[in-house]
Scaffold this active site. Sequence first.
Site, PDB file in Angstrom:
ATOM      1  N   CYS A  42       4.989   9.176  -2.763  1.00 21.00           N
ATOM      2  CA  CYS A  42       5.691   9.143  -4.039  1.00 21.00           C
ATOM      3  C   CYS A  42       5.019   8.214  -5.048  1.00 21.00           C
ATOM      4  O   CYS A  42       5.266   8.327  -6.245  1.00 21.00           O
ATOM      5  CB  CYS A  42       7.147   8.719  -3.832  1.00 21.00           C
ATOM      6  SG  CYS A  42       7.307   7.101  -3.073  1.00 21.00           S
ATOM      7  N   ASP A  44       5.352   4.855  -4.994  1.00 17.66           N
ATOM      8  CA  ASP A  44       6.103   3.607  -5.153  1.00 17.66           C
ATOM      9  C   ASP A  44       5.324   2.447  -4.543  1.00 17.66           C
ATOM     10  O   ASP A  44       4.626   2.617  -3.546  1.00 17.66           O
ATOM     11  CB  ASP A  44       7.471   3.701  -4.452  1.00 17.66           C
ATOM     12  CG  ASP A  44       8.451   4.555  -5.240  1.00 17.66           C
ATOM     13  OD1 ASP A  44       8.095   4.990  -6.344  1.00 17.66           O
ATOM     14  OD2 ASP A  44       9.560   4.785  -4.733  1.00 17.66           O
ATOM     15  N   CYS A  69      11.860   4.042  -6.795  1.00 18.84           N
ATOM     16  CA  CYS A  69      13.147   4.683  -7.021  1.00 18.84           C
ATOM     17  C   CYS A  69      14.280   3.735  -6.600  1.00 18.84           C
ATOM     18  O   CYS A  69      14.042   2.685  -6.003  1.00 18.84           O
ATOM     19  CB  CYS A  69      13.226   5.979  -6.229  1.00 18.84           C
ATOM     20  SG  CYS A  69      13.177   5.713  -4.458  1.00 18.84           S
ATOM     21  N   CYS A 112      11.764   5.524   2.047  1.00 18.92           N
ATOM     22  CA  CYS A 112      11.969   4.267   1.311  1.00 18.92           C
ATOM     23  C   CYS A 112      12.286   3.129   2.277  1.00 18.92           C
ATOM     24  O   CYS A 112      11.835   1.996   2.095  1.00 18.92           O
ATOM     25  CB  CYS A 112      13.114   4.403   0.320  1.00 18.92           C
ATOM     26  SG  CYS A 112      12.861   5.727  -0.876  1.00 18.92           S
TER      27      CYS A 112
END
Lengths: 144, 162
Positions: A42, A44, A69, A112
């Site tokens: 992603c 991140d 996020c 995450c």
Amino acid sequence: MAYGQKIIDHYENPRNVGNFGTQADVKGRRDIGVGLVGAPECGDVMQLQIKVNPGTGVIEDAKFKCFGCGSAIASSSLATEWLKGKSLDEGLSIKNTQIVEELSLPPVKIHCSVLAEDAIRAAINDYRTKNGMEARERTAASAH
Amino acid sequence: MLGLPRGFDLDPSEVDRAYLERAGAVHPDVAAGDDDAARKAAALNHAKRVLEDPERRARALLALLGGPGKEDRSLPPGFLMEIMETREHIEAARGPEERARWEAWAAERRREYQANVAGLFLRYAETGVPARVRMTLNAWRYIERLIEQLDPDYDPARADFD
């Protein structure tokens, strides 16, 4: 998508945002461990810094910075809360699945929590190698 | 699926032409109630969207060529630290002019990554190139994410919690 109250609280009021200094500042500090990790799925990026009491080996403080996020922010915020007061070994035993459970992360956001676990491990291992200990690999029980 | 030559450099008008040629026959107005046509229409739309986005096109092409998958998380040395520092500078940026400078910076990085990937795909058969494509794509993702979050309307909660 229905998210739980805990994750929204951690996202809206993230705990322990910041650092104990820039990467250059803390590089030479043996009481600080830095974990810098990213998720190529992603894009991140997350940095976790821990401050360890050299006498007791207890993590006295933890700070994070996460550009990602809401789930990544909440996961790293929770990680800093859990780390405070733990020994290095206790810190290493934190599993991403515990974060998933605590925050009720949906399957698409499990990565995450993995990022937060990676950051914890990286920060603890940075502290360990700075202080002449060998880095510890992810344990077999770790869920990925 | 669109019958286009396999490669990174694509003429957008060729994508449109190939899409339109095939989409007519499976359009819901023509093929109402035909499940197979509906599936094909969805697949065609998906293919078009992937091909029109250079980063997604590069990922799809690398997968098609059997290159290293997403388990290969390699990045250029020092890349994460640079991106973290850049993110912190952007966060501290004040005023529209400083923001605009970062937007221009990010757009330039995007162009560089796209050009690098295009060049690598042209010599894909050479030793070590598939791994370099993977590493370049991994780094490119961080730039795209940065661009997404540079948008003043970007709200991480919206991306997640709605």
